[in-house]
Design a protein around this motif. Sequence first.
Motif, PDB file in Angstrom:
ATOM      1  N   UNK A   1       1.021  -1.448  -0.086  1.00 55.89           N
ATOM      2  CA  UNK A   1      -0.346   0.283   0.163  1.00 55.89           C
ATOM      3  C   UNK A   1       0.405   1.097   0.367  1.00 55.89           C
ATOM      4  N   UNK A   2       2.143   1.068   0.062  1.00 55.16           N
ATOM      5  CA  UNK A   2       2.899   2.505   0.073  1.00 55.16           C
ATOM      6  C   UNK A   2       3.053   2.927  -1.024  1.00 55.16           C
ATOM      7  N   UNK A   3       3.474   1.634  -1.981  1.00 57.34           N
ATOM      8  CA  UNK A   3       3.387   1.879  -3.371  1.00 57.34           C
ATOM      9  C   UNK A   3       3.120   3.150  -3.673  1.00 57.34           C
ATOM     10  N   UNK A   4       2.669   4.603  -4.236  1.00 55.91           N
ATOM     11  CA  UNK A   4       2.091   5.558  -4.208  1.00 55.91           C
ATOM     12  C   UNK A   4       1.917   5.838  -6.187  1.00 55.91           C
TER      13      UNK A   4
ATOM     14  N   UNK B   1       7.981   5.281  -7.661  1.00 54.57           N
ATOM     15  CA  UNK B   1       8.103   4.118  -6.767  1.00 54.57           C
ATOM     16  C   UNK B   1       8.861   2.582  -6.583  1.00 54.57           C
ATOM     17  N   UNK B   2       8.168   2.641  -7.991  1.00 53.55           N
ATOM     18  CA  UNK B   2       9.043   1.237  -7.907  1.00 53.55           C
ATOM     19  C   UNK B   2       9.968   1.082  -9.032  1.00 53.55           C
ATOM     20  N   UNK B   3       9.701   2.174  -9.863  1.00 53.65           N
ATOM     21  CA  UNK B   3      11.066   1.953 -10.990  1.00 53.65           C
ATOM     22  C   UNK B   3      12.899   2.751 -10.629  1.00 53.65           C
ATOM     23  N   UNK B   4      12.150   3.379  -9.516  1.00 56.33           N
ATOM     24  CA  UNK B   4      13.021   4.389  -8.772  1.00 56.33           C
ATOM     25  C   UNK B   4      13.569   3.900  -8.127  1.00 56.33           C
TER      26      UNK B   4
ATOM     27  N   UNK C   1      -1.941  -0.224  -4.445  1.00 55.64           N
ATOM     28  CA  UNK C   1      -2.024  -1.312  -3.628  1.00 55.64           C
ATOM     29  C   UNK C   1      -0.981  -2.455  -3.556  1.00 55.64           C
ATOM     30  N   UNK C   2      -0.320  -2.235  -4.628  1.00 53.22           N
ATOM     31  CA  UNK C   2       0.372  -3.734  -4.860  1.00 53.22           C
ATOM     32  C   UNK C   2       1.041  -4.086  -6.090  1.00 53.22           C
TER      33      UNK C   2
END
Length: 413
Positions: free
Chosen positions: A55-58, A62-65, A154-155
């Motif tokens: 849920x912290x993946x805004x 956030x994922x790619x960096x 969410x994920x």
Amino acid sequence: MAPTPPHLVTVLEQFHVAPTPAPAVGQPRALPLTFFDLVFWSIPPVQRLFFYDNADLLDVSDFTLGELARFRNSLAAALHHFYPLAGKLTCEAEVVFSDGDSVPLTVAFSDDDFRDLAGDHARDTTRLRALPKHGGSRPQQGVLAVQITVFPRAGICIGTTVHHAVADGASYTHFLSTWVAAQDVPPLFDRGVVRDDAGLREAFPRDNRTLGKAGGDERLDCWDLSRRPGAVLVTFRFTERQLRALGRRVESETSARCSPNALACGAAWAGRGSGMDGGTAPDAHFGFVTGCKPRASPPIPANYFGNCLGLCRVHAKRWELTAAAASAAIWRAIEGLAEAGSVFRGSRGWVHWVREYASARAVTVAGSPKLGVYAAADFGRAWGRPRKVEIASGERTGALALAESGRDGDGGI
């Protein structure tokens, strides 16, 4: 079921991940398929989906960096050991790896409801089709493809597509556990450990060609639920308590003392016994595979990479197909495998069996609780265990997907 509104899956980036470091010079670059592999030559690729909460993946950045670089690096390191997965499946029935070969990695974004997609209730299969990177079932194509789809707040979902003619579930989970946890048990590629006294390595390609010309591939389409409107994916959970109660009932009615796997499969077969073909045929058919590494003579090492599965068939009269009767029939077939060499007695017909069972729209099984896919896909502190694992390609084969009952490890199926 009412039509589901379309949801956007947008491809953001595409990479090619090569084994790093490259495989050692002495490693074989061409692996011939064995007769075990050739049984699955025409079967659609296996597509698994791993849903991870975060849920912290805004947003996607956030994922790619953050996690993407570690994800790519760990995949490249695993491919160093499992480099054939970066190769090509050729018309000569070999997996060939050449310098520069790689695995395609796609990063995508989705606005779909993550928790709904990863639920147990009925979900429209069209919503899941965009989550694994699709691959054909024909040769001269890459063996493995990976897609990671980000669901902001969410994920994420990791989708893998792998040719069944290259690896069975045990080899796949060996690769998966190496990828997520950098385990140090190397795979064994030596094809010499597979004895073929019956000459099946030469016979099965002929069978595939002959049956293909005779409409065998069209018969495989009988399993394909994606050709039918309104196909849904549903998860049913059997708790350990439910399985014990079902086992007592089956034993009282049939005297068979079934394994949990046989009980779960029997209940599912009875529930679907009339669903695949409309219930018009007098006989119901069930097919499953069994691991042949310990059953071969001499036994095949556990870390052998490739397929090593035997095909098993069960028949029952449709009007007799209760959960108890189905479970007992499956268990007796499993018990029969205890006799040395029994699983190989019908092996000359395995390629034919696949087409026959497809034509009969038999209920078959994909996966197994013994594979431990939830534990194998545990990324530790980064993402933990997946909240849900699905075999999305079951839509193409109509197969029941079996697994342990998820993150809780409660002994269910």
